[in-house]
Design a protein around this motif. Structure first.
Motif, PDB file in Angstrom:
ATOM      1  N   ILE A 153       0.785  -1.115  -0.037  1.00 53.70           N
ATOM      2  CA  ILE A 153      -0.031   0.054   0.037  1.00 53.70           C
ATOM      3  C   ILE A 153       0.879   1.296   0.011  1.00 53.70           C
ATOM      4  CG2 ILE A 153      -1.789  -1.158   1.268  1.00 53.70           C
ATOM      5  CD1 ILE A 153      -1.011   0.384   3.754  1.00 53.70           C
ATOM      6  N   GLY A 154       0.175   2.333  -0.058  1.00 49.93           N
ATOM      7  CA  GLY A 154       0.973   3.906  -0.083  1.00 49.93           C
ATOM      8  C   GLY A 154       1.881   3.924  -1.324  1.00 49.93           C
ATOM      9  N   GLU A 155       3.112   4.124  -1.215  1.00 48.41           N
ATOM     10  CA  GLU A 155       3.980   4.543  -2.089  1.00 48.41           C
ATOM     11  C   GLU A 155       4.380   3.503  -3.151  1.00 48.41           C
ATOM     12  OE1 GLU A 155       6.935   7.909  -0.466  1.00 48.41           O
ATOM     13  OE2 GLU A 155       6.448   6.562   1.026  1.00 48.41           O
ATOM     14  N   ARG A 156       4.054   2.416  -2.545  1.00 47.34           N
ATOM     15  CA  ARG A 156       4.267   1.006  -3.343  1.00 47.34           C
ATOM     16  C   ARG A 156       5.853   0.812  -3.533  1.00 47.34           C
ATOM     17  NH1 ARG A 156      -0.370  -2.315  -3.956  1.00 47.34           N
ATOM     18  NH2 ARG A 156      -2.168  -0.634  -3.737  1.00 47.34           N
ATOM     19  N   ARG A 157       6.641   1.367  -2.348  1.00 44.16           N
ATOM     20  CA  ARG A 157       8.105   0.973  -2.768  1.00 44.16           C
ATOM     21  C   ARG A 157       8.474   0.113  -1.285  1.00 44.16           C
ATOM     22  NH1 ARG A 157      11.880   5.195  -0.411  1.00 44.16           N
ATOM     23  NH2 ARG A 157      10.338   6.796   0.836  1.00 44.16           N
ATOM     24  N   ILE A 158       9.220  -0.702  -1.519  1.00 41.79           N
ATOM     25  CA  ILE A 158       9.575  -1.614  -0.431  1.00 41.79           C
ATOM     26  C   ILE A 158      10.397  -1.077   0.601  1.00 41.79           C
ATOM     27  CG2 ILE A 158      11.139  -3.561   0.171  1.00 41.79           C
ATOM     28  CD1 ILE A 158       8.797  -4.357  -1.566  1.00 41.79           C
TER      29      ILE A 158
END
Length: 261
Positions: free
Chosen positions: A40-45
């Protein structure tokens, strides 16, 4: 400084307050975990999260771990338990066996006991020489410093209970056919050596409490309060770690733990 004696073991939470705070913290933890994993969110690990549990026998580690992982998808968290090292593991440096379970970026691992066995049970029971456990403090500090420098969020708990409460829980387990397996002769022997273990715990806390990997001592006589403390502490650590690495938490909403105090 004797940190264990400074812990207020009388603190309690009502069932209603504990349920409300725990539910709110677990919902927030789920959101944070999904944010770490890039779901979810920024879709960065996000950074790896490692939660370490140490504590007295019957101090509530298992119950706290069960609550901590309750809202999480099993694919998003690993729980690893460590007992005495095997013959093959003893052929390597004592930290070797822990590397395979450490979380990578976007991952989360919960450790039920850890590398601190070297300076606790191995020290007290004579399974490690004095030279081995004496040098282990700095080895552990450097090990954790390396992990934190790579971005890992590390949360370490010492679950603390009074001697009287521990005895009560031992006796409860001994009389329960479904929980009696948790109580061993070794547990009773360790209890008899509590002064030696207290000395080892105090030195561990003093020498391995460092920025990025501090110890959180949890008052565990009241299980409700202890479980709430654990989940709220993990949430706070994850939020601080994400913010430090530039993640946007605005979509999570206000922290319910702040509103509840």
């Amino acid at each position: 400084m004797n940190r264990l004696s400074e812990v207020d073991l009388s603190q309690k939470l009502s069932k209603q307050e504990a349920t409300g705070r725990l539910d709110a913290a677990l919902e927030r933890l789920l959101r944070l975990r999904l944010l770490l994993g890039g779901q979810i969110g920024e879709r960065r690990i996000g950074p790896p999260l490692c939660v370490v549990f140490e504590g007295w026998d019957a101090s509530g580690k298992g119950g706290a771990i069960k609550r901590l992982v309750r809202p999480l998808d099993p694919r998003h968290v690993r729980v690893a338990q460590f007992a005495a090292p095997t013959y093959d593991e003893k052929r390597h440096h004592f930290l070797w066996r822990f590397w395979p379970v450490l979380p990578g970026w976007g991952g989360m691992t919960v450790l039920d006991r850890s590398w601190y066995g070297r300076v606790l049970v191995e020290r007290v029971e004579g399974f490690a020489t004095e030279e081995q456990w004496s040098r282990a403090y700095e080895e552990i500090v450097e090990f954790e410093r390396t992990l934190v420098a790579e971005g890992m969020i590390m949360v370490k708990f010492w679950m603390h209970v009074s001697e009287g409460e521990q005895l009560r829980r031992f006796e409860d387990r001994a009389g329960d056919p479904l929980r009696g397996w948790k109580l061993t002769d070794e547990d009773w022997r360790n209890r008899d050596k509590r002064p030696q273990y207290e000395a080892a715990v105090e030195e561990m806390l003093a020498r391995t409490d460092r920025p990025g990997a501090p110890w959180h001592i949890v008052a565990g006589d009241d299980k409700r309060s202890a479980r709430v403390t654990v989940v709220e502490t993990v949430c706070a650590a994850v939020e601080a770690g994400l913010l430090a690495q530039g993640h946007d938490l605005s979509g999570l909403g206000p922290d319910p733990a702040l509103a509840s105090h």
